[in-house]
Structures are given as structure tokens and as C-alpha cells.
Design an enzyme around this catalytic site. Structure first.
Site, PDB file in Angstrom:
ATOM      1  N   HIS A  11      -3.823   0.050  -9.263  1.00 26.62           N
ATOM      2  CA  HIS A  11      -3.427  -1.051  -8.352  1.00 26.62           C
ATOM      3  C   HIS A  11      -1.978  -1.460  -8.637  1.00 26.62           C
ATOM      4  O   HIS A  11      -1.713  -2.181  -9.591  1.00 26.62           O
ATOM      5  CB  HIS A  11      -4.346  -2.263  -8.559  1.00 26.62           C
ATOM      6  CG  HIS A  11      -4.063  -3.385  -7.613  1.00 26.62           C
ATOM      7  ND1 HIS A  11      -5.045  -4.004  -6.874  1.00 26.62           N
ATOM      8  CD2 HIS A  11      -2.910  -4.031  -7.260  1.00 26.62           C
ATOM      9  CE1 HIS A  11      -4.527  -4.954  -6.129  1.00 26.62           C
ATOM     10  NE2 HIS A  11      -3.224  -4.997  -6.354  1.00 26.62           N
ATOM     11  N   HIS A  43       1.941  -2.598  -6.707  1.00 24.65           N
ATOM     12  CA  HIS A  43       2.813  -2.861  -5.546  1.00 24.65           C
ATOM     13  C   HIS A  43       4.180  -2.278  -5.869  1.00 24.65           C
ATOM     14  O   HIS A  43       4.821  -2.695  -6.828  1.00 24.65           O
ATOM     15  CB  HIS A  43       2.944  -4.365  -5.302  1.00 24.65           C
ATOM     16  CG  HIS A  43       1.630  -5.016  -5.050  1.00 24.65           C
ATOM     17  ND1 HIS A  43       1.127  -5.220  -3.791  1.00 24.65           N
ATOM     18  CD2 HIS A  43       0.689  -5.474  -5.903  1.00 24.65           C
ATOM     19  CE1 HIS A  43      -0.060  -5.791  -3.871  1.00 24.65           C
ATOM     20  NE2 HIS A  43      -0.357  -5.955  -5.149  1.00 24.65           N
ATOM     21  N   LYS A  91      -7.787  -0.819   1.953  1.00 28.72           N
ATOM     22  CA  LYS A  91      -7.723  -2.114   1.269  1.00 28.72           C
ATOM     23  C   LYS A  91      -8.059  -3.247   2.228  1.00 28.72           C
ATOM     24  O   LYS A  91      -7.536  -3.324   3.336  1.00 28.72           O
ATOM     25  CB  LYS A  91      -6.301  -2.298   0.710  1.00 28.72           C
ATOM     26  CG  LYS A  91      -6.032  -3.642   0.044  1.00 28.72           C
ATOM     27  CD  LYS A  91      -6.559  -3.717  -1.363  1.00 28.72           C
ATOM     28  CE  LYS A  91      -6.441  -5.108  -1.944  1.00 28.72           C
ATOM     29  NZ  LYS A  91      -5.245  -5.330  -2.713  1.00 28.72           N
ATOM     30  N   HIS A 121      -9.367  -7.383  -2.105  1.00 22.29           N
ATOM     31  CA  HIS A 121      -8.801  -8.593  -2.706  1.00 22.29           C
ATOM     32  C   HIS A 121      -9.835  -9.685  -2.434  1.00 22.29           C
ATOM     33  O   HIS A 121      -9.883 -10.237  -1.339  1.00 22.29           O
ATOM     34  CB  HIS A 121      -7.444  -8.946  -2.085  1.00 22.29           C
ATOM     35  CG  HIS A 121      -6.815 -10.147  -2.733  1.00 22.29           C
ATOM     36  ND1 HIS A 121      -5.607 -10.112  -3.384  1.00 22.29           N
ATOM     37  CD2 HIS A 121      -7.263 -11.414  -2.881  1.00 22.29           C
ATOM     38  CE1 HIS A 121      -5.335 -11.308  -3.881  1.00 22.29           C
ATOM     39  NE2 HIS A 121      -6.326 -12.123  -3.576  1.00 22.29           N
ATOM     40  N   HIS A 177      -8.253  -6.784  -9.346  1.00 22.94           N
ATOM     41  CA  HIS A 177      -7.717  -7.852 -10.218  1.00 22.94           C
ATOM     42  C   HIS A 177      -8.648  -9.047 -10.361  1.00 22.94           C
ATOM     43  O   HIS A 177      -8.294 -10.162 -10.016  1.00 22.94           O
ATOM     44  CB  HIS A 177      -6.325  -8.306  -9.745  1.00 22.94           C
ATOM     45  CG  HIS A 177      -6.174  -8.458  -8.253  1.00 22.94           C
ATOM     46  ND1 HIS A 177      -7.026  -9.197  -7.483  1.00 22.94           N
ATOM     47  CD2 HIS A 177      -5.258  -7.938  -7.416  1.00 22.94           C
ATOM     48  CE1 HIS A 177      -6.630  -9.129  -6.227  1.00 22.94           C
ATOM     49  NE2 HIS A 177      -5.574  -8.366  -6.157  1.00 22.94           N
ATOM     50  N   ASP A 217      -1.793  -4.551 -11.119  1.00 20.61           N
ATOM     51  CA  ASP A 217      -1.309  -5.456 -10.077  1.00 20.61           C
ATOM     52  C   ASP A 217       0.157  -5.824 -10.289  1.00 20.61           C
ATOM     53  O   ASP A 217       0.572  -6.944 -10.006  1.00 20.61           O
ATOM     54  CB  ASP A 217      -2.177  -6.724  -9.979  1.00 20.61           C
ATOM     55  CG  ASP A 217      -1.934  -7.490  -8.681  1.00 20.61           C
ATOM     56  OD1 ASP A 217      -1.417  -6.889  -7.718  1.00 20.61           O
ATOM     57  OD2 ASP A 217      -2.253  -8.695  -8.638  1.00 20.61           O
TER      58      ASP A 217
HETATM   59  C1  NCD Z   1       0.613  -9.475  -4.731  1.00 20.31           C
HETATM   60  C2  NCD Z   1       1.959  -9.225  -4.052  1.00 20.31           C
HETATM   61  O1  NCD Z   1       2.929  -9.851  -4.446  1.00 20.31           O
HETATM   62  O2  NCD Z   1       2.031  -8.391  -3.146  1.00 20.31           O
HETATM   63  N1  NCD Z   1       0.660 -10.751  -5.389  1.00 20.31           N
HETATM   64  C3  NCD Z   1      -0.145 -11.196  -6.375  1.00 20.31           C
HETATM   65  O3  NCD Z   1      -0.033 -12.345  -6.763  1.00 20.31           O
HETATM   66  N2  NCD Z   1      -1.037 -10.421  -6.945  1.00 20.31           N
HETATM   67  C4  NCD Z   1      -0.493  -9.378  -3.734  1.00 20.31           C
HETATM   68  C5  NCD Z   1      -1.863  -9.317  -4.339  1.00 20.31           C
HETATM   69  O4  NCD Z   1      -2.253  -8.294  -4.926  1.00 20.31           O
HETATM   70  O5  NCD Z   1      -2.586 -10.304  -4.250  1.00 20.31           O
HETATM   71 ZN    ZN Z   2      -2.092  -6.649  -5.845  1.00 16.31          ZN
END
Ligand code: NCD
Ligand code: ZN
Length: 350
Positions: free
Chosen positions: A17, A19, A102, A139, A177, A250
């Protein structure tokens, strides 16, 4: 796995996971992920969400081009909306362009405005996913003014997840998460089609840490850090080696200007430190023997992926984490645990 006093050798981990964003940020951060992780599930919540084959292929190419120094295998995810083009997911999955899909509930987190508000609107796509065995990553938080921020995940576990599971009992689900005892217990009590990822920050901290000596916007993420008893339960479960729990950092970079803002964004950038933080937690719990399963085995087994052939070596050695990453002249991203000293380091030498 081999554990010595000052050295650990094990299978290179995966991060299920992450970003990676787009543009300059992607270019600057992608190599951090490749340094520590081999297979990487890439989140689709870009400003223009990844929900077509064309977008996924273009994005994947940019990721590969941005991580030439430390290569990894990006696994692409399809962003589910109320009017998803099911054919795109179906064909994309069969052609191995999409690995999973997702589910975000509307307004539950960063860039979730395209997410869903009415479960019945996604029955068809979930049906198709169950049939084709496409994993669903969730999520698990429901956003509503009437639900307390610390209870959004619990609300989802109690009121929404059972409905999805009742309608689609064979759907493979990963709760992303997780931040509460309720989610962990749900996974423990409902094998074998449901698993969870846990982040380093939800293991290391609880909600009091957000407010120690003032307010720390860099500890704001979603789901928000919860009470200490939840944190303790997550630590206990994850370090137990249970096969339904695995690594998903995450890592979610935002510019410092977006974090230290009158309305700061949720997300913690931990790619440079995540693996060492997990290690520190397993070490503290005297559960190092379960570390490799959490990082490098459980996730692949759940997703039916091959285990990595590469090994990783940790050496006991102090190093000071960089404070931030420069994106350009006046744009920076803060690193989780920046400036702190960590006591394990990845090395290439035996
Ligand atoms: C994530 C993001 O910034 O894209 N932020 C977070 O607080 N985890 C999005 C997510 O996974 O919820
Ligand atoms: Zn995330």
C-alpha cells in the site's frame, strides 16, 4: 531468515500500500520505495483517478521511469466509483494491467471525492470481482458529520463490512491501514478471505502523540491515530506472525506547505524509514522471528504472488534520518522520523 546479534538476512520485503503521486513528487520519491521493497501496490487516488487501462499503463510507465536506480514491481489498482466501467477492470485484470481494485467511501480521505456513498451502486462490479477473484482493497472508514472521527473505522467494521461480506462471501478483501482493535479482531475471526495491512505509524504512535507539546500536523493521517489500547492490540497481533496481517506502509507524501496549513492534508511520508520502524517494533516485542513473515511472506501468500528471490541485509548501525526531501527550490516533503537516530541500516554487503 537468519538472525544474528548485529545482522539480519531475509527475503526482500513488499509494500502492499503506497501512494507514489505524480509529476515531480513521483520522480523524487519513487527510488526510496525501491530501495526497501520489491512488489509494490500503487494507490490510484491521483487528482485524475486511475480507473481506465490507458491511465494505468501511462502511470505505470512513469513509475518505472522514476525508479531506475532502485527498481521495484508496481502493481496497479483500479479506483472504484459509482459508475465504474466494469469492462475496463475486467479486461485490465485479465491482461494483468490491474492487480486489484480499491474502494474509497466518499470524502473519507485525501482524493476520495470520487468514492462511493451508496453500496448498492457497486454490486455489479463486486460481483464481477468475486467471479474473477480480483482482490478488493478497502479504505474502511465511513465519513459522516454524525460519526466521530475516532469511530469511523469501527462504524465501517460494524455496519458496512458485514453487508459486503454477506453479499460476496468469496470476495478476497484487504482492509487497508487498520487502526483499531475492532478491525484486527474482525480479520482474526473471519478467515480465510480477509486480511489487513498495518502501517508503521499506527504501530509506533497513538492519538496522544499528535498532541504532545502542541499539535503535530505531520502525525495527521487517515485513519487518524487512535487510542493507546488500539495501538497495543495492533502491535500484539502484527508481531504474533498471524498470516492474515502484512506490510502496507501507506507512505503518503504531501508538501510541507500542505501539511503545515490552516487546513492540513492527511498522510505521512515514511518510505525512507518505514521498514526500519517495523523492525524496531518487532525487536522491542522480542518477535524478530516473525518479522520476515510480516514483511515478505504473508502478503504474497494472501495475494497468490511468488515470494521474492532477492534478499535484504540489515546491520545494527546508527544512522540519522534526513529531515526532508527537496522537490524544488521552495517545496519540500517531510520524512517520518526525520532527524531521529535509527539503529538498523540496510546494507548490500554480507
Ligand atoms: C492518503 C493520501 O494522502 O493519499 N492519506 C492518508 O492519510 N493515509 C490517503 C489514504 O490512504 O487514506
Ligand atoms: Zn493510503
Amino acid at each position: 531468515m537468519k538472525i544474528y546479534k548485529k545482522k539480519i538476512i531475509m527475503i526482500k520485503p513488499d509494500d502492499f500500500h503506497v501512494h507514489l503521486r505524480d509529476g515531480k513528487i513521483l520522480k523524487k520519491i519513487a527510488n526510496y520505495t525501491g530501495k526497501y521493497y520489491n512488489k509494490v501496490i500503487v494507490m490510484p487516488n491521483l487528482k485524475n483517478p486511475i480507473n481506465t487501462i490507458k491511465k494505468a499503463l501511462k502511470y505505470k510507465k512513469k513509475i518505472v521511469n522514476s525508479s531506475k536506480k532502485n527498481k521495484f514491481i508496481p502493481l496497479m489498482t483500479f479506483y472504484i466509483t459509482e459508475n465504474s466501467n466494469i469492462k475496463e477492470l475486467e479486461i485490465g485484470f485479465l491482461k494483468k494491467i490491474f492487480f486489484s481494485a480499491k474502494l474509497y467511501f466518499k470524502n473519507s480521505t485525501n482524493l476520495s471525492q470520487y468514492g462511493i456513498s451508496n453500496l448498492s451502486k457497486i454490486n455489479k462490479i463486486l460481483e464481477k470481482m468475486e467471479e474473477l477473484k480480483i482482490p478488493l482493497m478497502i479504505h474502511g472508514e465511513i465519513y459522516s458529520k454524525n460519526i466521530d472521527i475516532f469511530s469511523r473505522e469501527i462504524f465501517f467494521i460494524k455496519n458496512v463490512l458485514p453487508k459486503i461480506r454477506k453479499n460476496f462471501p468469496n470476495l478476497k478483501i484487504v482492509l487497508e491501514h487498520i487502526s483499531t482493535k475492532n478491525s484486527a479482531k474482525y480479520v482474526l475471526n473471519n478467515p480465510p478471505n480477509i486480511a489487513a495491512t498495518v502501517t508503521p505509524h499506527h504501530l509506533l504512535y497513538n492519538r496522544n502523540d499528535i498532541f504532545s507539546n502542541g499539535i503535530n500536523p505531520h502525525l495527521y493521517c487517515l485513519p487518524i491515530l487512535n487510542k493507546r489500547n488500539h495501538q497495543k492490540y495492533l502491535i500484539k497481533t502484527v508481531t504474533s506472525g498471524n498470516k492474515y496481517f502484512f506490510l502496507g506502509s501507506d507512505s503518503a507524501p504531501h508538501l510541507i506547505s500542505k501539511k503545515e496549513n490552516f487546513c492540513g492534508s492527511p498522510g505521512i511520508f515514511n518510505a525512507p524509514t518505514s521498514l526500519i520502524i517495523y523492525l524496531k517494533i518487532f525487536e522491542k516485542m522480542k518477535k524478530l522471528k516473525n518479522f520476515e513473515s510480516f514483511c515478505s511472506i504473508n502478503g504474497s501468500k494472501f495475494y497468490n504472488l511468488p515470494l521474492n528471490k532477492e534478499k535484504i541485509i540489515f546491520k545494527k548501525k546508527n544512522w540519522i534520518v534526513k529531515n526532508n526531501i527537496k522537490i524544488n527550490k521552495n517545496k519540500k516533503i517531510s520524512i517520518f522520523l526525520g532527524k531521529q537516530t535509527l539503529s538498523w541500516k540496510i546494507t548490500k554487503k554480507k
